[in-house]
Design an enzyme around this catalytic site. Structure first.
Site, PDB file in Angstrom:
ATOM      1  N   LYS A 175       0.608  -1.005   0.138  1.00 15.82           N
ATOM      2  CA  LYS A 175      -0.009   0.136  -0.440  1.00 15.82           C
ATOM      3  C   LYS A 175       0.806   1.208  -0.055  1.00 15.82           C
ATOM      4  CE  LYS A 175      -4.085  -1.808   2.680  1.00 15.82           C
ATOM      5  NZ  LYS A 175      -4.923  -1.500   1.340  1.00 15.82           N
ATOM      6  N   ARG A 204     -10.680 -11.447   2.364  1.00 19.46           N
ATOM      7  CA  ARG A 204     -11.287 -12.494   1.563  1.00 19.46           C
ATOM      8  C   ARG A 204      -9.993 -14.030   1.921  1.00 19.46           C
ATOM      9  NH1 ARG A 204     -11.584  -9.028  -3.573  1.00 19.46           N
ATOM     10  NH2 ARG A 204     -11.518  -7.316  -1.911  1.00 19.46           N
TER      11      ARG A 204
HETATM   12  N1  BES Z   1      -8.267  -3.892   4.404  1.00 18.87           N
HETATM   13  C1  BES Z   1      -8.564  -3.321   2.987  1.00 18.87           C
HETATM   14  C2  BES Z   1      -9.578  -2.634   2.958  1.00 18.87           C
HETATM   15  C3  BES Z   1      -9.701  -0.865   3.694  1.00 18.87           C
HETATM   16  C4  BES Z   1      -9.068  -0.004   2.506  1.00 18.87           C
HETATM   17  C5  BES Z   1      -9.908  -0.964   5.204  1.00 18.87           C
HETATM   18  C6  BES Z   1      -9.191   1.086   3.109  1.00 18.87           C
HETATM   19  C7  BES Z   1     -10.691   0.182   5.195  1.00 18.87           C
HETATM   20  C8  BES Z   1     -10.241   1.158   4.541  1.00 18.87           C
HETATM   21  C9  BES Z   1      -8.312  -3.882   2.311  1.00 18.87           C
HETATM   22  O1  BES Z   1      -7.523  -5.707   2.650  1.00 18.87           O
HETATM   23  C10 BES Z   1      -7.424  -4.249   0.968  1.00 18.87           C
HETATM   24  O2  BES Z   1      -6.277  -3.588   0.889  1.00 18.87           O
HETATM   25  N2  BES Z   1      -8.757  -4.032   0.116  1.00 18.87           N
HETATM   26  C11 BES Z   1      -8.379  -3.824  -1.403  1.00 18.87           C
HETATM   27  C12 BES Z   1      -9.090  -4.831  -2.188  1.00 18.87           C
HETATM   28  C13 BES Z   1      -8.341  -4.572  -3.638  1.00 18.87           C
HETATM   29  C14 BES Z   1      -7.387  -5.140  -3.774  1.00 18.87           C
HETATM   30  C15 BES Z   1      -9.427  -5.831  -5.040  1.00 18.87           C
HETATM   31  C16 BES Z   1      -9.003  -2.341  -1.743  1.00 18.87           C
HETATM   32  O3  BES Z   1      -9.592  -1.824  -1.475  1.00 18.87           O
HETATM   33  O4  BES Z   1      -8.344  -1.767  -2.293  1.00 18.87           O
HETATM   34 ZN    ZN Z   2      -5.789  -5.496   1.862  1.00 18.92          ZN
END
Ligand code: BES
Ligand code: ZN
Ligand code: ZN
Length: 493
Positions: free
Chosen positions: A275, A349
């Protein structure tokens, strides 16, 4: 702060602050307000009229009693009109009352049972909401402050009730206080940095809960259980994973059971699909689903629902190192399905898939999972709404309704059959991401692959799990969202 029910009319009790909630500007319609008005020679009525006090939410008037009453101050506060009034008004006004009590350095506070004259809610429901609002507004996370800021503490709040209503008021208040304690635990778990809130620390928090049998599965057992999707997420972290199983049984014969699975990623760096730094700042909150389940289970014996409840958390840290899983790796979930991990940041997931496979072995009547699953949910619904997706319309409706009563907003999103195509992998049974559009729906569709034909609701709490802006009864940080909604849902069995 001690909160209790006092069977008294309130007028002759000595106190620092007497709080009276009003639905409109008509003092004569509220007997306590009326008596106070008389003792103060009609001054409250005059002032409220002059200031056009109509009992709206947010309206208030503080008066000093100049020794004409045993109370030093009287605080009139608007509860909102009958139309549109709900229990959330009670929570907010209760919190507003505590804030004011702190400002005027009150130690002892009296307050009438807010909202009782409308007859829209039971005495127990009103007292419960007061308990929630009063206690939650006091929440502070001070663990890492050498010297917590001096804040004035209110010693006691007495809620005035008639003799006839006091038993119900007492019951409701006890529930409200229990819930607030469960939510405060959830908030503590979320607010504690991932350095300390490791998967094992999270598991420790789930141990020794009253009326709950907890079992912790450590790494060798998780391997034995063949939770390959979950294990893949934990590969890059030196903090080992911990799988948490909690069970509450109601008294008597078990008729129905509910499994609640919370996402417990103690820190989400994204893994190798790392990230950006800014997005990582609050990723210690990626175990908010787990925190809500543990918070709920910590007080479930006091809530005493008539349904068996299983709580599950596949706790892991999504970190980056030489052993971390790579985009393109293929993992095998407990049910034998293979998953091509194209983005290691879609890790929630993967942990949920195995947790759900394990949960449904007990054949629960209902399965709920709650997870800070997708940033897309924040894009779609903002930070106040959670998304609900599921395979049983009635079940979804029940959860949304429970949320309304609990003051937690939930909006249904569709599980679009056609989008399932996007989760197909050319070389495995599934891949863990879709096209990039409809991210929250794709997350739901992925999890659906693991629930079989069980009745199931997925709650994406990525928005409301955290707040930067303090609200009436939420301070900055983890909110503990869904503890109240889940408790409400369970209480309806
Ligand atoms: N934990 C994150 C989702 C999240 C983002 C929660 C911002 C709270 C605030 C999750 O694991 C994630 O990173 N999801 C990705 C999914 C994508 C790679 C398909 C996302 O939301 O970008
Ligand atoms: Zn994530
Ligand atoms: Zn995550």
């Amino acid at each position: 702060m001690n909160i209790s029910i006092e069977t008294h009319d309130g007028i002759s009790l000595s106190t620092d602050l007497l709080i009276i909630g009003l639905h409109n500007g008509k003092i004569a319609e509220n007997s306590l307000a009326n008596t106070v008005n008389q003792k103060l020679d009609g001054l409250p009525k005059k002032l409220l009229e002059r200031e056009k006090f109509e009992g709206k939410m947010g309206q208030s008037k503080l008066l000093h009693t100049h020794g004409k009453l045993p109370a030093d101050y009287v605080f009139f506060v608007g509860l909102g009109a009958k139309k549109g009034f709900d229990l959330e008004n009670i929570r907010k006004v209760s919190a507003q009352a505590i804030k004011l009590a702190k400002q005027i350095k009150a130690k002892k506070v009296l307050v009438n049972l807010l909202g009782a004259e409308l007859g829209l809610y039971s005495i127990a429901e009103l007292a419960q909401s007061m308990g929630e609002g009063l206690s939650l507004s006091n929440y502070l996370f001070t663990r890492y402050k050498a010297k917590p800021k001096d804040s004035h503490d209110v010693d006691s709040v007495l809620i005035l009730s008639s003799k006839k209503e006091s038993v119900q008021a007492q019951k409701g208040l006890a529930r409200g206080i229990a819930l607030a304690e469960g939510i405060s635990l959830a908030r503590d778990l979320i607010n504690t940095p991932a350095l300390d809130m490791t998967p094992l620390a999270l598991a420790d928090a789930a141990k020794d809960l009253k009326g709950v049998v907890t079992r912790i599965y450590k790494l060798p057992e998780i391997k034995k259980m063949k939770m390959g999707a979950y294990l893949g997420v934990a590969l890059g972290a030196s903090n080992p994973p911990a799988f948490i199983e909690m069970n509450y049984k109601p008294a008597g014969k078990v008729k129905k059971s509910v499994a609640i699975v919370g996402k417990g990623v103690t820190f989400d760096s994204g893994g190798l699909s790392i990230k950006p730094a800014k997005s990582m700042e609050t990723m210690k909150d990626d175990m908010s689903g787990a925190a809500a389940v543990i918070g709920l289970m910590s007080v479930i014996a006091r809530l005493n629902p008539k349904v068996e409840v299983w709580g599950y958390v596949a706790a892991a840290e999504n970190a980056v190192d030489a052993l971390a899983q790579r985009p393109g790796d293929i993992v095998t979930a407990m049910n034998g399905k293979t998953i091509e991990v194209l983005n290691t940041d879609a890790e929630g997931r993967l942990t949920l898939a195995d947790a759900i496979c394990h949960a449904i072995k007990k054949k629960p009547d209902y399965v709920i999972d709650l997870a800070t699953l997708t940033g897309a949910c924040l894009v779609a619904l903002g930070d106040r709404y959670s998304a609900a997706l599921g395979n049983d319309p009635d079940f979804i409706k029940r959860i949304i309704k429970a949320g309304k009563k609990a003051g937690e907003m939930i909006w249904e999103l569709p599980l679009v059959e056609e989008y399932k195509e996007e989760l197909k992998s050319p070389i495995a049974d599934l891949k863990n991401i879709g096209s990039g559009y409809g991210g929250t729906i794709n997350g739901g569709l992925f999890i659906q692959e693991f629930v079989g034909d069980h009745k199931w609701v997925h709650l994406d709490i990525a928005g409301p799990s955290w707040t930067e802006k303090p609200r009436e009864y939420e301070s900055r940080g983890g909110t503990g969202v869904m503890v109240k909604t889940l408790a409400e849902f369970l209480s309806e069995f």
